[in-house]
Design a protein around this motif. Structure first.
Motif, PDB file in Angstrom:
ATOM      1  N   ASP A  29       0.834  -1.186   0.000  1.00 48.63           N
ATOM      2  CA  ASP A  29       0.000   0.000   0.000  1.00 48.63           C
ATOM      3  C   ASP A  29       0.881   1.253   0.000  1.00 48.63           C
ATOM      4  O   ASP A  29       2.110   1.178  -0.063  1.00 48.63           O
ATOM      5  CB  ASP A  29      -0.970  -0.011   1.185  1.00 48.63           C
ATOM      6  CG  ASP A  29      -0.263  -0.037   2.542  1.00 48.63           C
ATOM      7  OD1 ASP A  29       0.989   0.031   2.588  1.00 48.63           O
ATOM      8  OD2 ASP A  29      -0.971  -0.127   3.560  1.00 48.63           O
ATOM      9  N   TYR A  30       0.250   2.391   0.075  1.00 55.36           N
ATOM     10  CA  TYR A  30       0.956   3.672   0.051  1.00 55.36           C
ATOM     11  C   TYR A  30       2.032   3.728   1.132  1.00 55.36           C
ATOM     12  O   TYR A  30       3.176   4.113   0.864  1.00 55.36           O
ATOM     13  CB  TYR A  30      -0.057   4.809   0.230  1.00 55.36           C
ATOM     14  CG  TYR A  30       0.572   6.180   0.270  1.00 55.36           C
ATOM     15  CD1 TYR A  30       0.697   6.931  -0.885  1.00 55.36           C
ATOM     16  CD2 TYR A  30       1.042   6.716   1.456  1.00 55.36           C
ATOM     17  CE1 TYR A  30       1.272   8.191  -0.862  1.00 55.36           C
ATOM     18  CE2 TYR A  30       1.635   7.971   1.499  1.00 55.36           C
ATOM     19  CZ  TYR A  30       1.744   8.696   0.340  1.00 55.36           C
ATOM     20  OH  TYR A  30       2.329   9.933   0.363  1.00 55.36           O
ATOM     21  N   HIS A  98     -11.205  -2.438  -9.926  1.00 51.55           N
ATOM     22  CA  HIS A  98     -10.160  -2.107  -8.946  1.00 51.55           C
ATOM     23  C   HIS A  98      -9.801  -0.632  -9.008  1.00 51.55           C
ATOM     24  O   HIS A  98      -9.489  -0.025  -7.976  1.00 51.55           O
ATOM     25  CB  HIS A  98      -8.908  -2.939  -9.204  1.00 51.55           C
ATOM     26  CG  HIS A  98      -9.069  -4.378  -8.869  1.00 51.55           C
ATOM     27  ND1 HIS A  98      -8.009  -5.229  -8.754  1.00 51.55           N
ATOM     28  CD2 HIS A  98     -10.161  -5.133  -8.625  1.00 51.55           C
ATOM     29  CE1 HIS A  98      -8.429  -6.440  -8.460  1.00 51.55           C
ATOM     30  NE2 HIS A  98      -9.739  -6.403  -8.392  1.00 51.55           N
ATOM     31  N   TYR A 101     -11.022   2.051  -6.598  1.00 49.02           N
ATOM     32  CA  TYR A 101     -10.529   2.116  -5.225  1.00 49.02           C
ATOM     33  C   TYR A 101      -9.031   2.393  -5.156  1.00 49.02           C
ATOM     34  O   TYR A 101      -8.432   2.312  -4.093  1.00 49.02           O
ATOM     35  CB  TYR A 101     -10.830   0.786  -4.515  1.00 49.02           C
ATOM     36  CG  TYR A 101     -12.268   0.390  -4.663  1.00 49.02           C
ATOM     37  CD1 TYR A 101     -13.256   1.015  -3.914  1.00 49.02           C
ATOM     38  CD2 TYR A 101     -12.659  -0.566  -5.596  1.00 49.02           C
ATOM     39  CE1 TYR A 101     -14.591   0.674  -4.079  1.00 49.02           C
ATOM     40  CE2 TYR A 101     -13.990  -0.915  -5.758  1.00 49.02           C
ATOM     41  CZ  TYR A 101     -14.947  -0.281  -4.998  1.00 49.02           C
ATOM     42  OH  TYR A 101     -16.262  -0.609  -5.152  1.00 49.02           O
ATOM     43  N   GLN A 102      -8.413   2.718  -6.285  1.00 49.76           N
ATOM     44  CA  GLN A 102      -6.978   2.938  -6.320  1.00 49.76           C
ATOM     45  C   GLN A 102      -6.659   4.307  -6.905  1.00 49.76           C
ATOM     46  O   GLN A 102      -7.492   4.909  -7.575  1.00 49.76           O
ATOM     47  CB  GLN A 102      -6.289   1.863  -7.176  1.00 49.76           C
ATOM     48  CG  GLN A 102      -6.446   0.475  -6.622  1.00 49.76           C
ATOM     49  CD  GLN A 102      -5.838  -0.573  -7.545  1.00 49.76           C
ATOM     50  OE1 GLN A 102      -5.665  -0.347  -8.725  1.00 49.76           O
ATOM     51  NE2 GLN A 102      -5.534  -1.724  -6.992  1.00 49.76           N
ATOM     52  N   SER A 103      -5.452   4.740  -6.635  1.00 50.00           N
ATOM     53  CA  SER A 103      -4.946   5.971  -7.241  1.00 50.00           C
ATOM     54  C   SER A 103      -3.454   5.783  -7.491  1.00 50.00           C
ATOM     55  O   SER A 103      -2.871   4.783  -7.110  1.00 50.00           O
ATOM     56  CB  SER A 103      -5.208   7.169  -6.325  1.00 50.00           C
ATOM     57  OG  SER A 103      -4.617   6.957  -5.064  1.00 50.00           O
TER      58      SER A 103
END
Length: 112
Positions: A29-30, A98, A101-103
């Motif tokens: 994750d980030y 997907h 919900y992502q960036s």
């Protein structure tokens, strides 16, 4: 090559992580990537971008453009073409879901 230059090598044994309630190195994750790159780089600037979301018609068009005019695709039988098209299309539909919900984080960093 990536491992040589930035020290990153994906885990090859992901079956050892059975506790899904805690953050682990397998949670890419980030925060994971920030910690990873902060060990060697200073963050200078950051921009966050949402991923584009496509309609089913757009996904179908993208799929046709991506594979239907390729020589290797055209050499397949009609049945094989349909199977290939469906697999690619269904993968794009899943990735599109997907994307909701992502960036993407675009970082400018300087080596420490």
């Amino acid at each position: 090559m990536v491992e040589k230059h930035i020290g990153y090598r994906p885990d090859t044994d992901t079956d050892t992580d059975t506790d899904t309630d805690t953050d682990t190195d397998t949670d890419r994750d980030y925060d994971y990537w920030y910690r990873f790159f902060s060990a060697r780089f200073h963050l200078i600037s950051e921009e966050i971008f949402d991923l584009p979301i496509y309609t089913d018609d757009e996904i179908e068009s993208i799929t046709r453009i991506a594979i239907c005019s390729k020589e290797n695709f055209l050499m397949l039988s009609q049945e094989q073409q349909q199977i290939s098209f469906d697999r690619y299309y269904n993968t794009r539909v899943l990735l599109n879901e997907h994307a909701k919900y992502q960036s993407i984080a675009l970082w400018t960093m300087r080596a420490k």
